[in-house]
Motif scaffolding. Structure first.
Motif, PDB file in Angstrom:
ATOM      1  N   ALA A 143       0.551  -1.180   0.137  1.00  0.00           N
ATOM      2  CA  ALA A 143      -0.265   0.063  -0.263  1.00  0.00           C
ATOM      3  C   ALA A 143       0.704   1.363   0.124  1.00  0.00           C
ATOM      4  O   ALA A 143       0.814   2.101  -1.119  1.00  0.00           O
ATOM      5  N   TYR A 144       1.881   1.631   0.884  1.00  0.00           N
ATOM      6  CA  TYR A 144       2.384   2.570   1.089  1.00  0.00           C
ATOM      7  C   TYR A 144       4.094   2.183   1.387  1.00  0.00           C
ATOM      8  O   TYR A 144       4.007   2.191   2.662  1.00  0.00           O
ATOM      9  N   LYS A 145       4.861   2.480  -0.052  1.00  0.00           N
ATOM     10  CA  LYS A 145       6.423   2.074   1.061  1.00  0.00           C
ATOM     11  C   LYS A 145       6.996   3.042   1.705  1.00  0.00           C
ATOM     12  O   LYS A 145       8.475   2.744   2.370  1.00  0.00           O
ATOM     13  N   GLU A 146       6.658   4.348   1.293  1.00  0.00           N
ATOM     14  CA  GLU A 146       7.155   5.220   2.158  1.00  0.00           C
ATOM     15  C   GLU A 146       7.324   5.262   3.444  1.00  0.00           C
ATOM     16  O   GLU A 146       5.858   5.260   4.247  1.00  0.00           O
ATOM     17  N   LYS A 147       8.908   5.873   4.322  1.00  0.00           N
ATOM     18  CA  LYS A 147       8.859   5.353   6.413  1.00  0.00           C
ATOM     19  C   LYS A 147       8.729   6.670   6.003  1.00  0.00           C
ATOM     20  O   LYS A 147       9.655   7.680   5.815  1.00  0.00           O
ATOM     21  N   PRO A 148       7.514   6.813   6.869  1.00  0.00           N
ATOM     22  CA  PRO A 148       7.395   8.393   7.911  1.00  0.00           C
ATOM     23  C   PRO A 148       8.745   9.271   8.808  1.00  0.00           C
ATOM     24  O   PRO A 148       9.374   7.813   9.505  1.00  0.00           O
ATOM     25  N   SER A 149       8.933  10.186   9.176  1.00  0.00           N
ATOM     26  CA  SER A 149       9.632  10.410  10.557  1.00  0.00           C
ATOM     27  C   SER A 149       8.715  10.068  11.154  1.00  0.00           C
ATOM     28  O   SER A 149       9.689   9.721  12.529  1.00  0.00           O
ATOM     29  N   SER A 150       7.538  10.289  10.793  1.00  0.00           N
ATOM     30  CA  SER A 150       6.704   9.992  12.283  1.00  0.00           C
ATOM     31  C   SER A 150       5.168  10.496  11.908  1.00  0.00           C
ATOM     32  O   SER A 150       5.258  10.659  10.512  1.00  0.00           O
ATOM     33  N   ILE A 151       3.987   9.672  12.620  1.00  0.00           N
ATOM     34  CA  ILE A 151       2.767   9.532  11.712  1.00  0.00           C
ATOM     35  C   ILE A 151       1.947  10.364  12.990  1.00  0.00           C
ATOM     36  O   ILE A 151       2.220  10.461  14.602  1.00  0.00           O
ATOM     37  N   LEU A 152       0.980  11.472  12.399  1.00  0.00           N
ATOM     38  CA  LEU A 152      -0.309  11.559  13.306  1.00  0.00           C
ATOM     39  C   LEU A 152      -1.541  10.999  12.963  1.00  0.00           C
ATOM     40  O   LEU A 152      -1.901  10.900  12.081  1.00  0.00           O
ATOM     41  N   VAL A 153      -2.108  10.572  13.644  1.00  0.00           N
ATOM     42  CA  VAL A 153      -3.169  10.022  13.926  1.00  0.00           C
ATOM     43  C   VAL A 153      -4.642  10.443  14.277  1.00  0.00           C
ATOM     44  O   VAL A 153      -4.550  11.248  15.520  1.00  0.00           O
ATOM     45  N   ILE A 154      -5.755  10.857  13.676  1.00  0.00           N
ATOM     46  CA  ILE A 154      -6.776  11.749  14.292  1.00  0.00           C
ATOM     47  C   ILE A 154      -7.392  10.348  14.306  1.00  0.00           C
ATOM     48  O   ILE A 154      -8.410  10.190  13.697  1.00  0.00           O
ATOM     49  N   SER A 155      -7.819   9.803  15.664  1.00  0.00           N
ATOM     50  CA  SER A 155      -9.013   8.731  15.231  1.00  0.00           C
ATOM     51  C   SER A 155     -10.183   9.394  16.299  1.00  0.00           C
ATOM     52  O   SER A 155     -10.026  10.022  17.117  1.00  0.00           O
ATOM     53  N   ALA A 156     -11.707   8.774  16.159  1.00  0.00           N
ATOM     54  CA  ALA A 156     -12.611   9.188  16.474  1.00  0.00           C
ATOM     55  C   ALA A 156     -12.981   8.351  17.550  1.00  0.00           C
ATOM     56  O   ALA A 156     -13.931   9.082  17.842  1.00  0.00           O
ATOM     57  N   HIS A 157     -11.884   7.720  18.517  1.00  0.00           N
ATOM     58  CA  HIS A 157     -12.213   7.850  19.353  1.00  0.00           C
ATOM     59  C   HIS A 157     -11.463   8.745  20.943  1.00  0.00           C
ATOM     60  O   HIS A 157     -11.138   8.153  21.898  1.00  0.00           O
ATOM     61  N   TRP A 158     -11.155   9.545  20.464  1.00  0.00           N
ATOM     62  CA  TRP A 158     -10.484  10.668  21.355  1.00  0.00           C
ATOM     63  C   TRP A 158     -11.321  12.144  21.107  1.00  0.00           C
ATOM     64  O   TRP A 158     -11.446  12.850  19.963  1.00  0.00           O
TER      65      TRP A 158
END
Length: 202
Positions: A35-50
Motif C-alpha cells: 500500500a505505502y512503501k515510504e517510511k515516515p519520520s513520524s505519524i499523526l493519527v486523528i482517531s474517532a475514539h478521542w
C-alpha cells in the motif's frame, strides 16, 4: 524528503487485533509492501475514539496502549503497542492549528494511543519504532471545523509526517447485523454519498 500521502482508515472492531479471518487485517499487514512503501519520520493519527471540547494533542515520550473498550476477549487486553511519542510533532501540530485561527489547542501529557490508532498501526508498523502523536476530534463541531483543521495541517506532509484518519464511515453497533447479512440501505446510501463527494472533490 518525499511528500507524504494522507489516508483514512476504517480500523474495524478491536477484535481485528486477534481475529485472523478479518480481511482488513491482511491489508494492514501488507501496508509497507503493497500500500505505502515510504517510511515516515513520524505519524499523526486523528482517531474517532478521542473526543474533546478543544483540539488536543498527546505530548508524551512513550505511548501507552489504551484499552478503550469493554467486554472483549482477554487476549485483547494483553496486547502492547508502545511506539515512541512524538512531542516535537505535537508542538508543530499545535503551532499550525493556532496559526490557522483555532483559538485554543490543549496538550495531554499522559494519554497514549486508543484502539483507533494502535490496532491498525500494530500491523502497519509492527516494529513500533516510528514516533506517533494523536490529535483529538470535536464531535460537537461540524465538518467545516475539521476540514479547516486538515487544511492547517497540510504542511506536515512536506515534513515527512504520515497523517492518518482512523474510524469508520458509519458506526452503529446498536444495529449491527450478523456477519454475512446485507448492508443496511442507510449505510450503503451514506457510503455511496461519501465516495461520490470525495471523488468529485466536494
Amino acid at each position: 524528503m518525499a511528500l507524504m500521502e494522507t489516508f483514512y482508515l476504517s480500523h474495524g472492531a478491536p477484535t481485528l487485533a486477534i481475529d485472523e479471518t478479518v480481511p482488513a487485517r491482511k491489508f494492514f499487514q501488507s501496508w509497507q509492501q503493497s500500500a505505502y512503501k515510504e517510511k515516515p519520520s513520524s505519524i499523526l493519527v486523528i482517531s474517532a475514539h478521542w473526543e474533546t471540547a478543544q483540539p488536543t494533542v498527546n505530548v508524551v515520550d512513550r505511548n501507552d496502549t489504551i484499552y478503550d473498550f469493554y467486554g472483549f476477549p482477554k487476549p485483547l487486553y494483553q496486547i502492547k503497542y508502545t511506539p515512541p511519542g512524538a512531542p516535537e510533532l505535537a508542538k508543530r501540530v499545535k503551532e499550525l492549528l493556532l496559526a490557522s485561527g483555532i483559538e485554543h489547542v490543549d496538550e495531554d501529557k499522559k494519554r497514549g494511543l486508543d484502539h483507533g490508532a494502535w490496532v491498525p498501526l500494530m500491523f502497519m508498523y509492527p516494529e513500533a519504532d516510528i514516533p506517533v502523536c494523536q490529535l483529538s476530534v470535536q464531535s460537537d463541531r461540524d465538518g467545516t471545523h475539521h476540514y479547516n483543521m486538515g487544511k492547517a495541517l497540510a504542511p506536515l506532509r512536506e515534513e515527512g509526517v504520515l497523517i492518518l484518519g482512523s474510524g469508520s464511515a458509519v458506526h452503529n453497533l446498536g444495529s449491527r447485523l450478523p456477519d454475512g447479512s446485507p448492508v443496511p440501505s442507510w449505510a450503503l446510501e451514506f457510503d455511496n454519498w461519501l465516495k461520490d463527494a470525495l471523488i468529485e472533490g466536494r
